[in-house]
Design an enzyme around this catalytic site. Structure first.
Site, PDB file in Angstrom:
ATOM      1  N   GLY A 278       1.561  -0.065  -6.293  1.00  0.00           N
ATOM      2  CA  GLY A 278       0.783   0.350  -5.131  1.00  0.00           C
ATOM      3  C   GLY A 278       0.809  -0.694  -4.024  1.00  0.00           C
ATOM      4  O   GLY A 278       1.818  -1.371  -3.799  1.00  0.00           O
ATOM      5  N   SER A 279      -0.311  -0.855  -3.353  1.00  0.00           N
ATOM      6  CA  SER A 279      -0.349  -1.694  -2.160  1.00  0.00           C
ATOM      7  C   SER A 279      -0.189  -3.182  -2.438  1.00  0.00           C
ATOM      8  O   SER A 279       0.054  -3.956  -1.508  1.00  0.00           O
ATOM      9  CB  SER A 279      -1.651  -1.450  -1.403  1.00  0.00           C
ATOM     10  OG  SER A 279      -1.664  -0.140  -0.858  1.00  0.00           O
ATOM     11  N   THR A 280      -0.343  -3.615  -3.704  1.00  0.00           N
ATOM     12  CA  THR A 280      -0.084  -5.025  -3.985  1.00  0.00           C
ATOM     13  C   THR A 280       1.373  -5.382  -3.710  1.00  0.00           C
ATOM     14  O   THR A 280       1.698  -6.529  -3.403  1.00  0.00           O
ATOM     15  CB  THR A 280      -0.430  -5.371  -5.447  1.00  0.00           C
ATOM     16  OG1 THR A 280       0.351  -4.554  -6.325  1.00  0.00           O
ATOM     17  CG2 THR A 280      -1.903  -5.144  -5.719  1.00  0.00           C
TER      18      THR A 280
ATOM     19  N   SER B 189      -4.437  -2.679   4.509  1.00  0.00           N
ATOM     20  CA  SER B 189      -3.495  -1.939   3.664  1.00  0.00           C
ATOM     21  C   SER B 189      -2.977  -0.665   4.335  1.00  0.00           C
ATOM     22  O   SER B 189      -3.098   0.444   3.789  1.00  0.00           O
ATOM     23  CB  SER B 189      -4.149  -1.607   2.316  1.00  0.00           C
ATOM     24  OG  SER B 189      -3.191  -1.483   1.302  1.00  0.00           O
TER      25      SER B 189
END
Length: 514
Positions: A215-217, A273
């Site tokens: 995901g956004s990591t 994000s």
């Protein structure tokens, strides 16, 4: 009469020679085949005739052996088995070995030639020395805090010391007690069947062997790629990314959870994000550029060992542009282990360099003499040092004023990135909550810890799951303990020297050292 005696003596000499030749044939020529014969129980009996060496955490053995008095005499025992199962694995008389019990089996079982001063002596003598010991890098309190933070929920935590690559915590939840598999018989077979049939897969090491959409990591990786490629030279300048953003070649609109992402800067996109900005930058970097960038972080490397094998984190090759856009925000087929994402955070914290991650500090003989010592080396140079310094500032901004505020620690510099990863057919599965970050105590020259947390909370409501809400508090607890532990160890270094112990000569932290 004398000729008869001579003939009898010659016959006896020939028979003696035949016996010697046959003994050499059996003991030397046929020995490997006989040892490998399934019907030969002697190698198995010899393996368990003596106690197995110990795996050590923070100066304390977390394994042991008990004399059963049976044919397979010594059976493995575990202290805090579920807590350390993702580190130790199991040593079973029925089902073999896994993880450190497997990777370090020659030392633990006493079969390693390094355990004797005379090379190959035990091969000739057909004996083995007592099992040696494996001293790990794991810190007991960090392991406990991470385990308690997950509280039985499916998920994992991996924590590293960025400057050295030491793995400080490695937790997988739910876990299991390896002791139930140690012996033989019906109870062990029943436990094996029960654990393998369990829906939550307690024997799966989620920290090392399970991959998730990050995901956004993953946007930290895309940001590093864009900055290293010169596509972004000013993180506060508009990126030109439209909102809404149509995935190239499709009619699919990529949504944002945050507001204000149209033509936003990289700094704003990391803080809140923004999917559209990061997908747009990934497309601008291009497939070749992104593949080169992710490889520098360790993606697509199937050879990583710590020394237990680590599952390969994936970033696809040869994607269409729309899929590249989704991959750049940690979706589509992008997959990563929690250890891999901890390495991403460590790269930022350590000026762009990833030190080789490792679980074993050293191995020793049964008497505590060092057999092998880990030597620090570089695993990858993930990004340019100026890029890492700028990303440190952006990740600190995420914690100080963005989506990662629940990871903030008073009196410390903390950088982080939240993530909520979609998965399942049509993204209908409950999202995974991610957080990656690092922490640095005031007055110190470098971060003390980098951490990655993923939570698969199938019982939570979909709208309640987020990296900032589910994963960040666990990461904060781990980072707080790492900072406290650093202070305690720093104070201990100013005290008296350590005392020799049965597992090795240590420093001020006990016989095993830090």
């Amino acid at each position: 009469m004398i000729p008869c005696i001579r003939h009898a003596a010659l016959l006896c000499l020939l028979l003696l020679a035949a016996l010697l030749v046959n003994a050499v044939r059996v003991q030397v020529v046929q020995a490997p085949a006989l040892d490998g014969n399934p019907a030969n129980r002697r190698p198995v009996m010899a393996r368990y005739a003596e106690p197995r060496g110990d795996i050590v955490v923070d100066g304390r053995p977390v394994t042991g052996s008990v004399d059963t008095g049976e044919q397979l005499r010594h059976e493995r025992t575990y202290t805090d088995g579920p807590l350390y199962a993702p580190v130790t694995g199991h040593s079973s008389q029925t089902y073999g070995t896994t993880l450190l019990e497997d990777a370090e089996d020659p030392v633990l079982s006493g079969t390693s030639p390094m355990l004797t001063a005379i090379p190959f002596w035990h091969d000739f003598s057909r004996t083995r020395p007592p099992g040696g010991h494996v001293v790990t890098t794991v810190r007991d309190q960090l392991q406990r805090v991470a385990y308690e933070g997950l509280a039985g929920r499916r998920g994992a935590v991996a924590a590293l010391e960025p400057s050295s690559g030491r793995i400080l915590a490695l937790v997988s939840s739910p876990s299991y007690d390896p002791a139930v598999l140690s012996g033989t018989g019906r109870p062990v077979a029943a436990a094996w069947a029960r654990l393998n049939a369990a829906r939550d897969q307690p024997m799966l090491n989620r920290a090392l062997r399970q991959t998730y959409p990050p995901g956004s990591t993953f946007k930290i990786v895309t940001a590093a790629a864009a900055m290293d490629a010169g596509i972004v030279t000013d993180v506060d300048a508009p990126t030109g990314a439209p909102d809404p953003y149509l995935l190239p070649g499709t009619r699919t609109v990529l949504p944002n959870e945050a507001k204000g992402c149209g033509n936003a800067s990289l700094a704003y996109a990391i803080r809140w994000s923004c999917n559209t900005v990061m997908a747009h930058l990934g497309v601008r970097v291009g497939s070749a550029g992104m593949l080169d960038a992710v490889a520098r972080f360790g993606f697509n490397d199937g050879s990583l060992r710590v020394p237990s094998p680590v599952a390969r984190s994936n970033f696809d090759n040869g994607m269409t542009t729309d899929r590249l856009a989704l991959s750049a925000i940690g979706q589509y087929d992008t997959r990563a282990t929690p250890l891999q994402m901890a390495m991403v955070a460590a790269a930022v914290a350590n000026g762009g360099e990833i030190a080789q991650p490792h679980l074993v500090e050293r191995t020793t003989t049964a008497d505590g003499d060092t057999v092998a010592q880990h030597v620090r080396r570089t695993y990858r140079q993930a990004m340019l040092p100026p890029t890492a310094l700028r990303l440190q500032e952006l990740m600190v901004d995420v914690v100080d004023g963005g989506s990662g505020s629940k990871a903030a620690i008073a009196g410390a510099r903390v950088g982080g990135k939240t993530g909520t990863a979609q998965h399942g057919v049509g993204n209908t599965g409950t999202p995974y909550a991610w957080f990656i970050g690092w922490a640095q105590a005031e007055g110190t020259g470098r971060p003390a810890v980098a951490v990655a947390v993923v939570v698969e909370d199938a019982s939570a409501r979909r709208e309640d799951i987020s990296g900032g809400g589910s994963a960040a508090p666990i990461a904060r607890s781990v980072m707080e303990e790492a900072l406290r532990g650093g202070e305690r160890r720093g104070a201990a270094r100013g005290g008296a020297g350590g005392l020799p112990g049965p597992y090795g000569r240590g420093g001020p932290f006990g016989p095993f050292g830090p």
